[in-house]
Each structure stands twice: as C-alpha cells, then as structure tokens.
Design a protein around this motif. Structure first.
Motif, PDB file in Angstrom:
ATOM      1  N   LEU A  54       0.822  -1.209   0.000  1.00 58.86           N
ATOM      2  CA  LEU A  54       0.000   0.000   0.000  1.00 58.86           C
ATOM      3  C   LEU A  54       0.857   1.261   0.000  1.00 58.86           C
ATOM      4  CD1 LEU A  54      -2.969  -0.771   2.406  1.00 58.86           C
ATOM      5  CD2 LEU A  54      -3.097  -0.089   0.012  1.00 58.86           C
ATOM      6  N   CYS A  55       1.923   1.263   0.786  1.00 55.38           N
ATOM      7  CA  CYS A  55       2.802   2.425   0.856  1.00 55.38           C
ATOM      8  C   CYS A  55       3.417   2.717  -0.506  1.00 55.38           C
ATOM      9  CB  CYS A  55       3.887   2.195   1.900  1.00 55.38           C
ATOM     10  SG  CYS A  55       5.039   3.570   2.048  1.00 55.38           S
ATOM     11  N   GLU A  56       3.931   1.684  -1.161  1.00 56.93           N
ATOM     12  CA  GLU A  56       4.529   1.899  -2.476  1.00 56.93           C
ATOM     13  C   GLU A  56       3.495   2.372  -3.492  1.00 56.93           C
ATOM     14  OE1 GLU A  56       7.971  -0.318  -4.411  1.00 56.93           O
ATOM     15  OE2 GLU A  56       6.207  -1.251  -5.331  1.00 56.93           O
ATOM     16  N   ALA A  57       2.315   1.790  -3.470  1.00 54.64           N
ATOM     17  CA  ALA A  57       1.273   2.183  -4.420  1.00 54.64           C
ATOM     18  C   ALA A  57       0.829   3.622  -4.173  1.00 54.64           C
ATOM     19  CB  ALA A  57       0.085   1.226  -4.326  1.00 54.64           C
ATOM     20  N   LEU A  58       0.678   4.004  -2.915  1.00 53.63           N
ATOM     21  CA  LEU A  58       0.264   5.371  -2.600  1.00 53.63           C
ATOM     22  C   LEU A  58       1.322   6.403  -2.977  1.00 53.63           C
ATOM     23  CD1 LEU A  58      -1.463   4.861   0.860  1.00 53.63           C
ATOM     24  CD2 LEU A  58      -2.563   5.538  -1.276  1.00 53.63           C
ATOM     25  N   LEU A  59       2.589   6.067  -2.793  1.00 48.66           N
ATOM     26  CA  LEU A  59       3.652   7.015  -3.090  1.00 48.66           C
ATOM     27  C   LEU A  59       3.984   7.116  -4.578  1.00 48.66           C
ATOM     28  CD1 LEU A  59       6.066   6.347  -0.096  1.00 48.66           C
ATOM     29  CD2 LEU A  59       4.529   8.280  -0.422  1.00 48.66           C
ATOM     30  N   LEU A  60       3.695   6.078  -5.339  1.00 48.18           N
ATOM     31  CA  LEU A  60       4.053   6.086  -6.757  1.00 48.18           C
ATOM     32  C   LEU A  60       2.897   6.413  -7.702  1.00 48.18           C
ATOM     33  CD1 LEU A  60       6.446   3.019  -7.071  1.00 48.18           C
ATOM     34  CD2 LEU A  60       7.026   5.441  -6.900  1.00 48.18           C
ATOM     35  N   HIS A  61       1.651   6.216  -7.262  1.00 50.49           N
ATOM     36  CA  HIS A  61       0.515   6.351  -8.169  1.00 50.49           C
ATOM     37  C   HIS A  61      -0.557   7.247  -7.554  1.00 50.49           C
ATOM     38  CE1 HIS A  61       2.362   3.090 -10.380  1.00 50.49           C
ATOM     39  NE2 HIS A  61       2.363   2.366  -9.286  1.00 50.49           N
ATOM     40  N   ARG A  62      -1.253   7.949  -8.412  1.00 52.99           N
ATOM     41  CA  ARG A  62      -2.349   8.798  -7.934  1.00 52.99           C
ATOM     42  C   ARG A  62      -3.597   7.976  -7.628  1.00 52.99           C
ATOM     43  NH1 ARG A  62      -1.961  14.328 -11.416  1.00 52.99           N
ATOM     44  NH2 ARG A  62       0.262  14.625 -11.054  1.00 52.99           N
ATOM     45  N   LEU A  69      -1.111  -1.955  -7.207  1.00 54.06           N
ATOM     46  CA  LEU A  69      -0.827  -2.455  -5.866  1.00 54.06           C
ATOM     47  C   LEU A  69       0.225  -3.557  -5.913  1.00 54.06           C
ATOM     48  CD1 LEU A  69      -1.738  -2.124  -2.916  1.00 54.06           C
ATOM     49  CD2 LEU A  69      -3.343  -3.978  -3.311  1.00 54.06           C
ATOM     50  N   LEU A  70       0.133  -4.437  -6.892  1.00 56.87           N
ATOM     51  CA  LEU A  70       1.123  -5.504  -7.037  1.00 56.87           C
ATOM     52  C   LEU A  70       2.450  -4.965  -7.569  1.00 56.87           C
ATOM     53  CD1 LEU A  70      -1.111  -8.351  -8.472  1.00 56.87           C
ATOM     54  CD2 LEU A  70      -0.252  -8.099  -6.146  1.00 56.87           C
ATOM     55  N   GLY A  71       2.391  -3.995  -8.471  1.00 55.22           N
ATOM     56  CA  GLY A  71       3.606  -3.389  -9.008  1.00 55.22           C
ATOM     57  C   GLY A  71       4.552  -4.418  -9.601  1.00 55.22           C
ATOM     58  N   ASP A  72       5.838  -4.249  -9.328  1.00 55.27           N
ATOM     59  CA  ASP A  72       6.833  -5.194  -9.846  1.00 55.27           C
ATOM     60  C   ASP A  72       7.102  -6.338  -8.869  1.00 55.27           C
ATOM     61  OD1 ASP A  72       8.299  -3.965  -7.874  1.00 55.27           O
ATOM     62  OD2 ASP A  72       9.733  -3.026  -9.224  1.00 55.27           O
ATOM     63  N   GLY A  73       6.439  -6.345  -7.729  1.00 54.50           N
ATOM     64  CA  GLY A  73       6.599  -7.416  -6.758  1.00 54.50           C
ATOM     65  C   GLY A  73       7.646  -7.139  -5.697  1.00 54.50           C
ATOM     66  N   SER A  74       8.410  -6.068  -5.857  1.00 55.77           N
ATOM     67  CA  SER A  74       9.468  -5.794  -4.886  1.00 55.77           C
ATOM     68  C   SER A  74       8.899  -5.370  -3.539  1.00 55.77           C
ATOM     69  CB  SER A  74      10.436  -4.738  -5.413  1.00 55.77           C
ATOM     70  OG  SER A  74       9.769  -3.517  -5.641  1.00 55.77           O
ATOM     71  N   ALA A  75       7.768  -4.679  -3.524  1.00 56.93           N
ATOM     72  CA  ALA A  75       7.141  -4.312  -2.257  1.00 56.93           C
ATOM     73  C   ALA A  75       6.605  -5.543  -1.540  1.00 56.93           C
ATOM     74  CB  ALA A  75       6.035  -3.296  -2.487  1.00 56.93           C
ATOM     75  N   LEU A  76       6.069  -6.483  -2.297  1.00 54.58           N
ATOM     76  CA  LEU A  76       5.609  -7.751  -1.719  1.00 54.58           C
ATOM     77  C   LEU A  76       6.760  -8.469  -1.026  1.00 54.58           C
ATOM     78  CD1 LEU A  76       3.323 -10.127  -1.726  1.00 54.58           C
ATOM     79  CD2 LEU A  76       4.716 -10.981  -3.589  1.00 54.58           C
ATOM     80  N   VAL A  77       7.886  -8.564  -1.710  1.00 55.43           N
ATOM     81  CA  VAL A  77       9.048  -9.258  -1.149  1.00 55.43           C
ATOM     82  C   VAL A  77       9.602  -8.501   0.056  1.00 55.43           C
ATOM     83  CG1 VAL A  77      11.438  -9.926  -1.641  1.00 55.43           C
ATOM     84  CG2 VAL A  77       9.631 -10.433  -3.281  1.00 55.43           C
ATOM     85  N   THR A  78       9.681  -7.175  -0.036  1.00 51.41           N
ATOM     86  CA  THR A  78      10.164  -6.380   1.089  1.00 51.41           C
ATOM     87  C   THR A  78       9.258  -6.554   2.296  1.00 51.41           C
ATOM     88  OG1 THR A  78      11.177  -4.750  -0.376  1.00 51.41           O
ATOM     89  CG2 THR A  78      10.698  -4.042   1.863  1.00 51.41           C
ATOM     90  N   ILE A 103       9.960   1.039   2.611  1.00 51.88           N
ATOM     91  CA  ILE A 103       9.579   1.466   1.268  1.00 51.88           C
ATOM     92  C   ILE A 103       9.844   2.959   1.062  1.00 51.88           C
ATOM     93  CG2 ILE A 103       7.639   1.726  -0.327  1.00 51.88           C
ATOM     94  CD1 ILE A 103       8.598  -1.159  -0.037  1.00 51.88           C
ATOM     95  N   ALA A 104       9.355   3.790   1.967  1.00 59.95           N
ATOM     96  CA  ALA A 104       9.419   5.240   1.750  1.00 59.95           C
ATOM     97  C   ALA A 104      10.820   5.802   1.925  1.00 59.95           C
ATOM     98  CB  ALA A 104       8.452   5.942   2.715  1.00 59.95           C
ATOM     99  N   ILE A 105      11.525   5.384   2.946  1.00 62.61           N
ATOM    100  CA  ILE A 105      12.820   5.990   3.261  1.00 62.61           C
ATOM    101  C   ILE A 105      13.976   5.225   2.624  1.00 62.61           C
ATOM    102  CG2 ILE A 105      14.365   6.703   5.126  1.00 62.61           C
ATOM    103  CD1 ILE A 105      11.687   8.270   4.961  1.00 62.61           C
TER     104      ILE A 105
END
Length: 167
Positions: A54-62, A69-78, A103-105
C-alpha cells in the motif's frame, strides 16, 4: 574461448519474475514461522506485506488499482522480509511502521529498486531495533535465549532440536 559477458547478452528474466521466485522461496520460511509461533506470526507477515504494498502504491501512483498495488513485486518481497525478521510478539503497529520506513525511506527516497543503498527490509529492522528495541528483541517460545558462544556448550549430548533450528 573466453566467457562472454556484457550488455549484449539477454535473458527472459524480468524484475517481476525474479520477485515472484523470491516470494515463492520465502513460503517455506513463512510456513515454518506459523508452525513455530502460531497465527500471530501470520498476522505480522500479512500486516508488513500489505502495508509495504500500500505504501509503495500510494507514493508512486495517484490512483490505486490491483495492478498498481502488485507493481513489480518488490514491495511484496520487502514486506514479507520485514514480517519474517520481526518477532511474533511485536505490537501490531511495528510491522506497519517498519514496512513504511523500508519502502518510503530506504527504497524510494534513494530512487527505487536497484538504487537503494541498503536492503530495505534490513534498514527497517535497524530502524525498529534502534527506535523500538523492547518490541523487536522480545521473542515468545519455542525459542529461549542462551547467552554463550554457542548453544552446543550448554548441552551434554546431541539433540535433534539443534538440527531443526528451534534452539
């Protein structure tokens, strides 16, 4: 003949396929965590994973969609890594805070995947260990801490528990 290397070599691997493989490789550790520590470990990993995505999706997309939400999968793995390196006794907000920090920092502030200077999950672990030590270093059973050079010094004979990893 010399071994060929260089940018002209291509492969079918993508970031998404590598992240999928890493997530699949984490499943046995995830299952073992749930077996050893119960459903609380499941909750920690789910909270960390969902909050990282959610953090990655909120920071990268409007606008957020399932694809974004799935993106490239790196947020899932992190998120999975953050959840797996935390104790099951951690408060509910600890995996959320750790994943958002990862994710953010640690990841996005340095330019995203491939540009981060630290592993995002381990950066989050260091942040949580420094800021919230009490909630990150306390473990529930089946693990008991032994403060010696090795647990082998405390046992007089061979024990299978040392092989299975729950000592």
């Amino acid at each position: 003949m010399p071994k060929l290397t260089g940018p002209f070599l291509r492969t079918d691997e993508t970031i998404e396929s590598v992240m999928r493989d890493v997530a699949i490789a984490l499943v046995p550790a995830f299952i073992a965590g749930v077996i050893f520590f119960g459903l609380r470990a499941l909750g920690i990993v789910v909270l960390a994973t969902v909050s990282a995505m959610l953090c990655e999706a909120l920071l990268l997309h409007r606008r957020i969609s399932v694809q974004k939400l799935l993106g490239d999968g790196s947020a899932l793995v992190t998120g999975m890594f953050v959840g797996l390196i935390l104790p099951s006794s951690a408060a509910w907000w600890v995996p959320i805070l750790g994943s958002v920090f990862a994710i953010a920092i640690v990841k996005l502030a340095f330019g995203g995947i491939g540009y981060n200077i630290f592993n995002p999950a381990l950066g989050a672990r260091a942040f949580l260990a420094l800021g919230f030590t009490g909630s990150v270093v306390h473990y529930f059973k089946p693990f008991e801490a032994v403060t010696t050079a090795t647990p082998l010094l405390t046992h007089n004979s061979f024990e299978w528990a040392l092989v299975w990893g729950n000592i």
